[in-house]
Design a protein around this motif. Sequence first.
Motif, PDB file in Angstrom:
ATOM      1  N   ILE A  81       0.809  -1.221   0.000  1.00 53.06           N
ATOM      2  CA  ILE A  81       0.000   0.000   0.000  1.00 53.06           C
ATOM      3  C   ILE A  81       0.845   1.276   0.000  1.00 53.06           C
ATOM      4  O   ILE A  81       0.466   2.286   0.573  1.00 53.06           O
ATOM      5  N   CYS A  82       2.010   1.192  -0.662  1.00 56.23           N
ATOM      6  CA  CYS A  82       2.796   2.393  -0.935  1.00 56.23           C
ATOM      7  C   CYS A  82       2.720   2.656  -2.437  1.00 56.23           C
ATOM      8  O   CYS A  82       3.040   1.776  -3.223  1.00 56.23           O
ATOM      9  N   CYS A  83       2.263   3.829  -2.833  1.00 51.72           N
ATOM     10  CA  CYS A  83       2.193   4.152  -4.262  1.00 51.72           C
ATOM     11  C   CYS A  83       3.236   5.210  -4.586  1.00 51.72           C
ATOM     12  O   CYS A  83       3.298   6.255  -3.934  1.00 51.72           O
ATOM     13  N   LYS A  84       4.049   4.938  -5.610  1.00 49.63           N
ATOM     14  CA  LYS A  84       4.998   5.960  -6.063  1.00 49.63           C
ATOM     15  C   LYS A  84       4.852   6.154  -7.567  1.00 49.63           C
ATOM     16  O   LYS A  84       5.818   6.393  -8.271  1.00 49.63           O
ATOM     17  N   ASN A  85       3.607   6.052  -8.014  1.00 45.44           N
ATOM     18  CA  ASN A  85       3.379   6.168  -9.448  1.00 45.44           C
ATOM     19  C   ASN A  85       3.319   7.612  -9.939  1.00 45.44           C
ATOM     20  O   ASN A  85       3.151   7.848 -11.122  1.00 45.44           O
TER      21      ASN A  85
END
Length: 651
Positions: free
Chosen positions: A52-56
């Motif tokens: 649940i980490c987004c780096k998009n």
Amino acid sequence: KKAAAPKLADPIAATIDPASQEMIARAQKMGIDTVFDRAVQMKPCNIGIQGICCKNCAMGPCRLPLPKGGIEGEDTRKGLCGATANTIAARNFIRMIAGGASAHSDHGRCVAEVFMSAARKETEAYKIKDTNKLLQIAPWLEVATTVEEDGEVKDRDIDEIALEVAEKALNEWGKYEGELLFAKRAPAPLYEKWKKNGVIPRNIDREIVEIMHRTHMGVDQDYKNLMKQGTRAAIADGWGGSMLATDLQDVLFGTPYPLQSEANLGVMKEDHVNIVVHGHEPVLSEMIVAVSQKPEIIEYAKSKGAKGIQLSGICCTANEILQRHGIPSATTFLSQELAIITGACDAMVVDIQCIMQNLANVAKCFHTKLITTHPIAKMEQDNVIHIEFDEHYALEDAEKIVKMGIDNFANRGSEVMIPRHKCTQVAGFGVESIQYHLGGTFRGNYYTLNDNIINGRIRGIAGVVGCNNARNRHNEAHIEVVKELIKNDVIVLTTGCNGIACAMEGLLTPEAAAVHCGPGLAEVCEVVGIPPVLHLGSCVDNSRILLAATEVVKAGGLGKDICDLPAAGSAPEWMSEKAISIGHYFVASGMYTVFGVTLPTSGAPVFHNYISDELEKIYGGKWDIEPDPIKHAQMMIAHIDKKRKELGIDK
Ligand code: SF4
Ligand code: MSK
């Protein structure tokens, strides 16, 4: 004030393998760090682990809070753009599928290009070796094997067939209409399920590219729709890129048949030139095998003071040359640095995938020449030598590399220390040899796989595959899962590093059956003379497991589709994106699939439920997670028993 010394791994706690324990201790004594120490010193990110980490996009990384004790009521967690936990976890998950599918499929593409060179007769080094396999796969690629002349049906010229197979195969990566041709190799009900759900791949590259597009900021924001694309790309891997890689490699280098070899660091020899090949693609390593067996090259090694050349392998390059030539396996993924710590590795030759960059730092501490060979896989360290492999000069390139290893033999220091541990293994299985050794067919006599499953001597089939993970005790989960399965009469098909781990433990021998198996499986293994764990090869050879399952279905008596079989999949120590792609094409093919370690879905419980219970309703297969190896195996056995009951064979 002196800085505190970094914490080091306890070798016994780090691995179950005595050879690795010795080498970890040795590295520590010499002040050389290995992955085992780094795993103690660096802990993973708790949010990333849960998916649940987004780096998009550059407004993030958005790290969602963890759902402590589950989500009560509405899940209001979201990133800056509003992306939910399900969207973020699904995007991350299918990007892993894209990474894995691209790795397998690009490997397949490279093999297809070499195949084309061979078909065009542009290279002396590669020839069409296994014409039976060629004739077997040609119809699946819509290539005719016969021709009608003057009202007579005649066999078509083999060279012509090879050329057309090469064209059709390469077309699978980028054709602009139609569907993946090998999808039709699946049992008909499975193909129909895929068709109905709109997940038949259009071409291999497109499905991977589309994942990158859909997961870009602000595109697909429905976890179900994202997974639909993940499924399409995973099928494009298993039934496309990987299957093409396996088949074309078999045609070029020969379909494997059982043979005897050895495994573990003890296969290296102090008085020989030791060349270790590592990675995945067999196109170069096949040539290294050929060159290192040439009498003039062996003489050259002797002229430099060695008694001969000892070739061995790590990871799936090891599996490829083990399966076809009986070259021994040095070790698995996690212990790759330790092959250099022996001080006896004169050259380590790497191609693509699963190669740790720290190999270069370890090689600096010894005389080892570390040689990269692939244009897409170089290393920044200045002690690494790059010899780019070109299939048109394959033998020359291989000879240059082998000679470099031989010339380096004289540069060894006094620090050689090869652990004595090694085990015998019988490897080289495939669909053809399973059929051959078990009654010559899949059903119809006392020895066959289907008959023995129906009569209950064999309780079911497990595909146990995949990597090592430094967050686990090296090889422990692999071995405990496999031992628990065979103890309960489940026959195991293995690939990748699980295969090497089982070989290091002595489980790949017919004799292991009497020691480790339940009475039914032990009896079958004894009667037909096979190990209870059958090594089917490398990561791309997981496609052999799909085809073996398909043959079992087609032979009858065990349902109509892969999801009806008393069978389950497992990756007890997975770490790579490729494992996620494999896991997902197993699931999409109807297989109950359990992963060890952890899954990057736990932070998004709704998404996790979707890829387990909901996908099962669509494809018959589901994801599951269990780090404890005994519980892990028992979950697989419970699934196998459930399927036996549904089939009415649970006596
Ligand atoms: Fe955050 Fe959305 Fe950007 Fe992801 S795409 S980093 S959730 S703002
Ligand atoms: S090599 S992908 S560590 S199995 Fe295929 Fe082993 Fe996993 Fe690499």
